[in-house]
Design an enzyme around this catalytic site. Structure first.
Site, PDB file in Angstrom:
ATOM      1  N   LYS A  94       8.477  11.852   5.088  1.00 57.41           N
ATOM      2  CA  LYS A  94       9.757  11.701   5.801  1.00 57.41           C
ATOM      3  C   LYS A  94      10.699  10.825   4.977  1.00 57.41           C
ATOM      4  O   LYS A  94      11.880  11.153   4.789  1.00 57.41           O
ATOM      5  CB  LYS A  94       9.521  11.075   7.193  1.00 57.41           C
ATOM      6  CG  LYS A  94       8.910  12.051   8.179  1.00 57.41           C
ATOM      7  CD  LYS A  94       8.440  11.406   9.479  1.00 57.41           C
ATOM      8  CE  LYS A  94       7.684  12.439  10.320  1.00 57.41           C
ATOM      9  NZ  LYS A  94       7.114  11.927  11.552  1.00 57.41           N
ATOM     10  N   GLN A 110       6.227   6.366  14.352  1.00 54.07           N
ATOM     11  CA  GLN A 110       5.207   7.379  14.081  1.00 54.07           C
ATOM     12  C   GLN A 110       4.084   7.276  15.123  1.00 54.07           C
ATOM     13  O   GLN A 110       3.559   6.201  15.397  1.00 54.07           O
ATOM     14  CB  GLN A 110       4.643   7.196  12.660  1.00 54.07           C
ATOM     15  CG  GLN A 110       3.689   8.287  12.206  1.00 54.07           C
ATOM     16  CD  GLN A 110       4.328   9.667  12.088  1.00 54.07           C
ATOM     17  OE1 GLN A 110       5.526   9.797  11.833  1.00 54.07           O
ATOM     18  NE2 GLN A 110       3.556  10.708  12.277  1.00 54.07           N
ATOM     19  N   ASP A 149      13.763  11.737  17.131  1.00 54.20           N
ATOM     20  CA  ASP A 149      12.592  12.543  17.486  1.00 54.20           C
ATOM     21  C   ASP A 149      12.872  13.365  18.744  1.00 54.20           C
ATOM     22  O   ASP A 149      12.174  14.348  19.011  1.00 54.20           O
ATOM     23  CB  ASP A 149      11.409  11.608  17.806  1.00 54.20           C
ATOM     24  CG  ASP A 149      10.317  11.652  16.759  1.00 54.20           C
ATOM     25  OD1 ASP A 149      10.185  12.672  16.075  1.00 54.20           O
ATOM     26  OD2 ASP A 149       9.596  10.638  16.641  1.00 54.20           O
TER      27      ASP A 149
HETATM   28  N1  GUN Z   1       3.129  12.258  14.972  1.00 55.39           N
HETATM   29  C1  GUN Z   1       2.873  13.580  14.764  1.00 55.39           C
HETATM   30  N2  GUN Z   1       4.008  14.301  14.869  1.00 55.39           N
HETATM   31  C2  GUN Z   1       5.005  13.422  15.134  1.00 55.39           C
HETATM   32  C3  GUN Z   1       6.400  13.572  15.334  1.00 55.39           C
HETATM   33  O1  GUN Z   1       6.984  14.671  15.301  1.00 55.39           O
HETATM   34  N3  GUN Z   1       7.090  12.411  15.563  1.00 55.39           N
HETATM   35  C4  GUN Z   1       6.483  11.200  15.633  1.00 55.39           C
HETATM   36  N4  GUN Z   1       7.232  10.129  15.896  1.00 55.39           N
HETATM   37  N5  GUN Z   1       5.181  11.029  15.450  1.00 55.39           N
HETATM   38  C5  GUN Z   1       4.452  12.145  15.204  1.00 55.39           C
END
Ligand code: GUN
Length: 302
Positions: A54, A98, A121
Site C-alpha cells: 500500500k 490494517q 477503507d
Molecule cells: N486486512 C485485510 N484486508 C484489509 C483491508 O481491505 N483493509 C484493512 N484496513 N485491513 C485489511
C-alpha cells in the site's frame, strides 16, 4: 470457447496512471498532494506485506505516505489517541488501520474512531450508511467491492437489468457489492441475489447469474456446471492451498486458488477473473482512488 480474461493487473496500471496524472494536476493548481497513513499493529507477516505494498503504491502515484508501525502491546487507548492525532492532521487525507488487530483491542471501537471523511477503507458506519443510500451520498466505497465494479465496467459487461448473484455475505465484500450493484446508475441497476451458508440450493441460484461474484473463501466451491454459458465470473477468493518454490527467486511462495474451478469455468463463462492477478490487485488501487477522492472532497473539486 475460452472466456475473455479480466486482468486486474492490467486495469490497475490504467487506473494508477490516471491517479498519477490527477495528483500532478492538483499539485500544480493547489500546491498539495494526497496524504495517506497506514497504521500497522504487531508483526503479522501477511499484514506487513499488504501495508508495504500500500505504501509503495502510494509513493508511486505521488502521495505523501506514512507507515506508522506500532508494537503488539499498544493499548486500545494509545491506538485511539494515535487515530485522533491523524484525524486532526491537515496533511493526512486517508487513515487506514490494517486489520486484524490484536485480541485485546476492540476493532469496532478503533474503526469508529476514524474521521468518516478520512475513512478510505469505507468501513466506518457513516460510510456504510452512505453506501446504502447510494448516488452522490457515497464518499468511500469499500476497496474490494469498488474494484470489482470497476472491473465489470471496464470489461464492457452490461449490468443494467442483469441478474447478479453474490456468493458470500461478509461486511467487506458480499454485502457492499450486492448493495452497490442494485443502486440506480452506471455499472449497476442489476437484480441482485445474495447466497450464503444458509442458502438451500447454491447451484440453482448461481446458474441464473449473468454476473456471478464469488467471495466465499472456499477453494473451488463453484463448479463449472453452476455457470450460465457466457456469464461474467468474478472470483474474489484468494485461498492458500500449499507452497511452492519460486523459479525466479528460489524462495517459497504460496500456491493460491480461487473460489471457482477456474480451468473448467473458463470454457463456459464469457469473461472471468484469474486468481492470482484478478480482483487482488484492484483493492490497493481503489484505496489510492479513495485517498485521492478524500483530498478532492476537501478541496471542493469533486
Ligand atoms: N486486512 C485485510 N484486508 C484489509 C483491508 O481491505 N483493509 C484493512 N484496513 N485491513 C485489511
Amino acid at each position: 470457447m475460452a472466456a475473455k480474461l479480466i486482468k486486474g493487473t492490467e486495469i490497475r496500471e490504467q487506473i494508477l496512471e490516471e491517479i498519477t496524472s490527477d495528483v500532478k494536476q492538483i499539485k500544480e493548481k493547489h500546491g498539495v498532494v494526497p496524504g495517506l497513513v497506514t497504521i500497522l499493529v504487531g508483526a503479522n507477516p501477511a499484514s506487513i506485506s499488504y501495508v508495504t505494498l500500500k505504501i509503495k503504491t502510494a509513493h508511486r502515484v505521488g502521495f505523501t505516505e506514512i507507515q506508522d508501525s506500532q508494537p503488539e502491546t499498544i493499548t486500545e487507548a494509545q491506538l485511539l489517541a494515535l487515530i485522533d492525532k491523524y484525524n486532526k492532521d491537515e496533511s493526512i487525507n486517508g487513515i487506514l488501520v490494517q486489520l486484524p488487530l490484536p485480541k485485546h483491542i476492540d476493532e469496532k471501537k478503533v474503526l469508529n474512531a476514524i474521521d468518516p471523511d478520512k475513512d478510505v477503507d469505507g468501513f466506518h458506519p457513516v460510510n456504510v450508511g452512505r453506501l446504502m443510500i447510494g448516488g452522490k451520498e457515497v464518499k468511500f466505497p469499500p476497496c474490494t467491492p469498488a474494484g470489482i465494479q470497476e472491473m465489470i465496467v471496464r470489461a464492457g459487461v452490461e449490468t443494467s437489468g442483469a441478474e447478479v448473484v453474490v456468493v458470500g455475505r461478509s461486511n467487506i465484500v458480499g454485502k457492499p457489492i450486492a448493495n452497490m450493484m442494485l443502486q440506480k446508475g452506471k455499472g449497476a441497476n442489476s437484480t441482485v441475489t445474495i447466497v450464503h451458508t444458509g442458502t438451500k440450493d447454491l447451484a440453482t441460484h448461481c446458474k441464473r447469474a449473468d454476473i456471478l461474484i464469488v467471495a466465499a473463501g472456499v477453494p473451488g466451491l463453484v463448479k463449472p456446471e453452476w455457470i450460465k454459458p457466457g456469464a461474467c465470473v468474478i472470483d474474489v477468493g484468494v485461498n492458500r492451498v500449499g507452497e511452492k518454490v519460486s523459479e525466479k527467486t528460489g524462495q517459497k511462495i504460496a500456491i493460491l486458488r480461487g473460489d471457482v474451478d477456474f480451468d473448467a469455468a473458463k470454457e463456459i463463462a464469457g469473461s472471468i477473473t484469474p486468481v492470482p492477478g484478478g480482483v487482488g490487485p484492484m483493492t490497493i488501487t481503489m484505496l489510492m482512488l479513495n485517498t485521492l477522492k478524500a483530498l478532492k472532497y476537501k478541496l471542493g473539486i469533486e
